[in-house]
Scaffold this active site. Structure first.
Site, PDB file in Angstrom:
ATOM      1  CG  ASN A 199       5.678   9.223  -4.490  1.00  0.00           C
ATOM      2  OD1 ASN A 199       6.819   9.407  -4.053  1.00  0.00           O
ATOM      3  ND2 ASN A 199       4.677   8.853  -3.729  1.00  0.00           N
TER       4      ASN A 199
ATOM      5  CE  LYS B  27       3.782   3.651  -4.276  1.00  0.00           C
ATOM      6  NZ  LYS B  27       3.346   4.031  -2.951  1.00  0.00           N
TER       7      LYS B  27
ATOM      8  NE  ARG C  14       4.655  12.200  -1.019  1.00  0.00           N
ATOM      9  CZ  ARG C  14       4.057  11.256  -0.320  1.00  0.00           C
ATOM     10  NH1 ARG C  14       3.627  10.175  -0.916  1.00  0.00           N
ATOM     11  NH2 ARG C  14       3.885  11.403   0.967  1.00  0.00           N
TER      12      ARG C  14
ATOM     13  CG  HIS D  46       1.470  11.948   5.793  1.00  0.00           C
ATOM     14  ND1 HIS D  46       1.277  11.239   6.944  1.00  0.00           N
ATOM     15  CD2 HIS D  46       1.912  11.054   4.886  1.00  0.00           C
ATOM     16  CE1 HIS D  46       1.583   9.970   6.742  1.00  0.00           C
ATOM     17  NE2 HIS D  46       1.994   9.833   5.486  1.00  0.00           N
TER      18      HIS D  46
ATOM     19  CG  HIS E 236      -2.352  10.577   5.855  1.00  0.00           C
ATOM     20  ND1 HIS E 236      -2.616  10.960   4.564  1.00  0.00           N
ATOM     21  CD2 HIS E 236      -1.692   9.398   5.745  1.00  0.00           C
ATOM     22  CE1 HIS E 236      -2.147  10.053   3.723  1.00  0.00           C
ATOM     23  NE2 HIS E 236      -1.569   9.099   4.429  1.00  0.00           N
ATOM     24  CG  LEU E 237      -5.168   7.364  10.897  1.00  0.00           C
ATOM     25  CD1 LEU E 237      -6.249   6.732  11.765  1.00  0.00           C
ATOM     26  CD2 LEU E 237      -3.976   7.792  11.752  1.00  0.00           C
TER      27      LEU E 237
ATOM     28  NE  ARG F 295       8.364   5.640   8.523  1.00  0.00           N
ATOM     29  CZ  ARG F 295       7.530   6.222   7.657  1.00  0.00           C
ATOM     30  NH1 ARG F 295       6.464   6.870   8.100  1.00  0.00           N
ATOM     31  NH2 ARG F 295       7.779   6.175   6.365  1.00  0.00           N
TER      32      ARG F 295
ATOM     33  CG  MET G  99      -5.484  -1.376  10.487  1.00  0.00           C
ATOM     34  SD  MET G  99      -4.656  -1.658  12.032  1.00  0.00           S
ATOM     35  CE  MET G  99      -3.580  -0.285  12.193  1.00  0.00           C
ATOM     36  NE  ARG G 100      -5.844  -4.521   3.639  1.00  0.00           N
ATOM     37  CZ  ARG G 100      -5.479  -4.047   2.461  1.00  0.00           C
ATOM     38  NH1 ARG G 100      -6.367  -3.901   1.524  1.00  0.00           N
ATOM     39  NH2 ARG G 100      -4.223  -3.725   2.225  1.00  0.00           N
TER      40      ARG G 100
ATOM     41  N   GLY H 238      -5.368   5.042   3.914  1.00  0.00           N
ATOM     42  CA  GLY H 238      -5.895   3.677   3.750  1.00  0.00           C
ATOM     43  C   GLY H 238      -6.641   3.161   4.973  1.00  0.00           C
TER      44      GLY H 238
ATOM     45  N   GLY I 153      -7.669   5.173   7.714  1.00  0.00           N
ATOM     46  CA  GLY I 153      -8.697   6.161   8.071  1.00  0.00           C
ATOM     47  C   GLY I 153      -9.938   6.045   7.191  1.00  0.00           C
TER      48      GLY I 153
ATOM     49  CD  GLU J 225      -0.470  11.738  -0.013  1.00  0.00           C
ATOM     50  OE1 GLU J 225      -0.909  10.581  -0.140  1.00  0.00           O
ATOM     51  OE2 GLU J 225       0.531  11.999   0.678  1.00  0.00           O
TER      52      GLU J 225
HETATM   53  P1  ADP Z   1       0.452   4.563   2.162  1.00  0.00           P
HETATM   54  O1  ADP Z   1       0.719   5.239   3.447  1.00  0.00           O
HETATM   55  O2  ADP Z   1       1.547   3.665   1.715  1.00  0.00           O
HETATM   56  O3  ADP Z   1      -0.075   5.488   1.085  1.00  0.00           O
HETATM   57  P2  ADP Z   1      -2.279   3.656   2.369  1.00  0.00           P
HETATM   58  O4  ADP Z   1      -2.804   5.013   2.663  1.00  0.00           O
HETATM   59  O5  ADP Z   1      -2.726   2.997   1.114  1.00  0.00           O
HETATM   60  O6  ADP Z   1      -0.716   3.540   2.477  1.00  0.00           O
HETATM   61  O7  ADP Z   1      -2.724   2.725   3.604  1.00  0.00           O
HETATM   62  C1  ADP Z   1      -2.320   1.406   3.744  1.00  0.00           C
HETATM   63  C2  ADP Z   1      -2.982   0.867   4.992  1.00  0.00           C
HETATM   64  O8  ADP Z   1      -4.398   0.876   4.829  1.00  0.00           O
HETATM   65  C3  ADP Z   1      -2.592  -0.582   5.312  1.00  0.00           C
HETATM   66  O9  ADP Z   1      -2.233  -0.701   6.664  1.00  0.00           O
HETATM   67  C4  ADP Z   1      -3.888  -1.334   5.088  1.00  0.00           C
HETATM   68  O10 ADP Z   1      -3.992  -2.378   5.974  1.00  0.00           O
HETATM   69  C5  ADP Z   1      -4.925  -0.294   5.392  1.00  0.00           C
HETATM   70  N1  ADP Z   1      -6.224  -0.695   4.799  1.00  0.00           N
HETATM   71  C6  ADP Z   1      -6.575  -0.724   3.502  1.00  0.00           C
HETATM   72  N2  ADP Z   1      -7.823  -1.206   3.366  1.00  0.00           N
HETATM   73  C7  ADP Z   1      -8.269  -1.509   4.613  1.00  0.00           C
HETATM   74  C8  ADP Z   1      -9.478  -2.051   5.154  1.00  0.00           C
HETATM   75  N3  ADP Z   1     -10.487  -2.383   4.375  1.00  0.00           N
HETATM   76  N4  ADP Z   1      -9.561  -2.205   6.489  1.00  0.00           N
HETATM   77  C9  ADP Z   1      -8.532  -1.873   7.292  1.00  0.00           C
HETATM   78  N5  ADP Z   1      -7.368  -1.361   6.856  1.00  0.00           N
HETATM   79  C10 ADP Z   1      -7.233  -1.182   5.533  1.00  0.00           C
END
Ligand code: ADP
Length: 411
Positions: free
Chosen positions: A7, A14, A100, A190, A218-219, A251, A294-295, A342, A344, A397
């Site tokens: 990717n 990656k 990808r 996605h 997909h979040l 975004r 989000m964390r 991540g 979701g 993916e």
């Molecule tokens: P990408 O779209 O780059 O592949 P990911 O699918 O890994 O990213 O998602 C990253 C997101 O997931 C970040 O916003 C992160 O804060 C969130 N995330 C990961 N672990 C947690 C968690 N335990 N609680 C809340 N959000 C989380």
């Protein structure tokens, strides 16, 4: 068969090496043998992290001028005994490469084996993916040069799953010439993740893919919703580029386009600055002023009472809810809502907020299940009385890319 999944982003590479065993493939029997991340490519201090599964990671900071040099580092590491990758002694053990590719335009509606013509096509689609398609192409060219033409390469497009959208879903309300002249329409992204989720849902529910009717959410850093009827995409939230739709890490998602004209006029922002504003400085980062993660936001809002972090979370969850409502109306209901990515997969907070006050639509969450769900496997989080199933399924993916690569190269 050992497949190198690549990717290549604008300044990152990656990779994963996935061993696919034909007898096991239906049972998720594939194994990830190694993975890695090369960041800040094009700088004197590129970060290299590569790791064989179960072994200590190899880490380095070094100059990497371009993608070819970065991929050379990966291939040299694979080739060296130092990597200690199970079952891989040299590059000869890599049987194929799956890439990808961000944008396939209207031309690529499924994964393809790479040849000269395909490379030309990926280059032509770079008008809509100016940062990613050239990087994807560089990755393909580097693998060709370094592994030789005998090792087959497959391109898997982020857009292809969405090609089944009808014109009323993919056209913008702009003059028709914009579509005819420039190909301006919604393509969606996605796709590899939404396709994986569709197949995984079919597998879990023991039904055929053609019987899958779900809304896939997909979040992650990037976020998109996808309405899937009979296993096919009928609508998705991202558009010409991955900017449209849900609020994301950086975004803005849906926006009144006149705001851009307003900012250009009032603040004198040029195209480049506007582009950076809506893609890199907006979303939950821009609203909260704290973080795109989000964390961090959950921590700031819930534990520290930070109002802007709370606002960003409220906006994020409401936008997702809005798309769920829209897709339920568009599809005349669905069987399930599936959370992935991540956020979701990990944020019980977001899932609860998105699914709250939706009883009218037949959605009832089991809060206990939502809060105690195992992260790696996912599972059902709706209550027994819920008309719609709400589930969490981890996406993969890379695995989808490996499967396509296997399918196309085995022939
Ligand atoms: P990408 O779209 O780059 O592949 P990911 O699918 O890994 O990213 O998602 C990253 C997101 O997931 C970040 O916003 C992160 O804060 C969130 N995330 C990961 N672990 C947690 C968690 N335990 N609680 C809340 N959000 C989380």
């Amino acid at each position: 068969m050992n497949i190198l999944v690549l990717n290549c982003g604008s300044s990152t590479v990656k990779f994963q090496i996935i061993n696919t065993s034909s007898e096991l493939i239906k049972n998720d029997g594939e194994r990830c043998l190694a993975s890695g991340n090369l960041e800040k490519i094009g700088s004197q201090e590129a970060l290299v992290t590569m790791k064989a599964t179960g072994k200590e990671p190899y880490k380095d900071v070094r100059p990497l001028s371009d993608h070819r040099e970065a991929i050379n580092v990966v291939l040299n590491w694979i080739d060296s005994g130092e990597s200690q990758i199970e079952g891989i002694n040299s590059l000869a053990d890599i049987n194929a490469v799956g890439h990808r590719v961000l944008h396939g335009g209207e031309r690529f509606v499924q994964s393809v084996i790479v040849d000269e013509d395909v490379m030309k096509g990926i280059d032509e689609c770079a008008v809509w993916g100016p940062l990613h398609n050239p990087a994807n192409l560089k990755g393909i060219q580097a693998c060709r040069a370094l592994l030789g033409e005998k090792v087959p390469q497959v391109a898997v497009f982020d857009t292809d799953f969405h090609h089944t959208m009808a014109p009323e879903a993919f056209m913008y309300g702009l003059p028709y010439e914009c579509y005819e002249k420039h190909g301006i329409r919604r393509y969606g992204f996605h796709g590899t993740s939404h396709r994986y989720i569709t197949q995984k849902f079919a597998e879990v529910m023991k039904k055929d893919v053609s019987e899958v009717n779900i809304i896939s959410l997909h979040l992650g850093n990037g976020c998109s919703a996808c309405a899937i009827r009979n296993g096919k995409c009928v609508d998705t939230s991202m558009g010409l580029t991955p900017l449209e739709g849900l609020l994301m890490g950086t975004r803005c998602g849906d926006l009144d386009a006149s705001i851009l004209c307003f900012l250009a006029e009032k603040d004198g922002l040029n195209f480049q600055e506007l582009n950076t504003l809506i893609n890199k400085k907006s979303g939950v980062l821009g609203v909260s002023g704290i973080s795109s993660d989000m964390r961090d936001l959950e921590n700031a809002a819930v534990n520290e009472g930070n109002k802007r972090a709370q606002l960003a979370l409220d906006m994020f969850c409401m936008r997702v809810k809005k798309y769920v409502g829209a897709y339920l109306a568009e599809m005349n209901g669905t069987e399930a809502i599936v959370f992935t990515g991540g956020i979701g997969q990990n944020s019980n907070y977001v899932r609860e907020r998105v699914c709250s006050n939706m009883e009218y639509l037949g959605i009832v969450l089991d809060k206990e299940k939502n809060n105690t769900l195992p992260r790696s496997t996912g599972g059902v989080i709706s209550a027994p009385e819920s008309k719609l199933l709400v589930t969490v399924l981890p996406t993969n993916e890379e695995l989808m890319i490996a499967r396509d690569t296997l399918r196309l190269t085995e022939k």
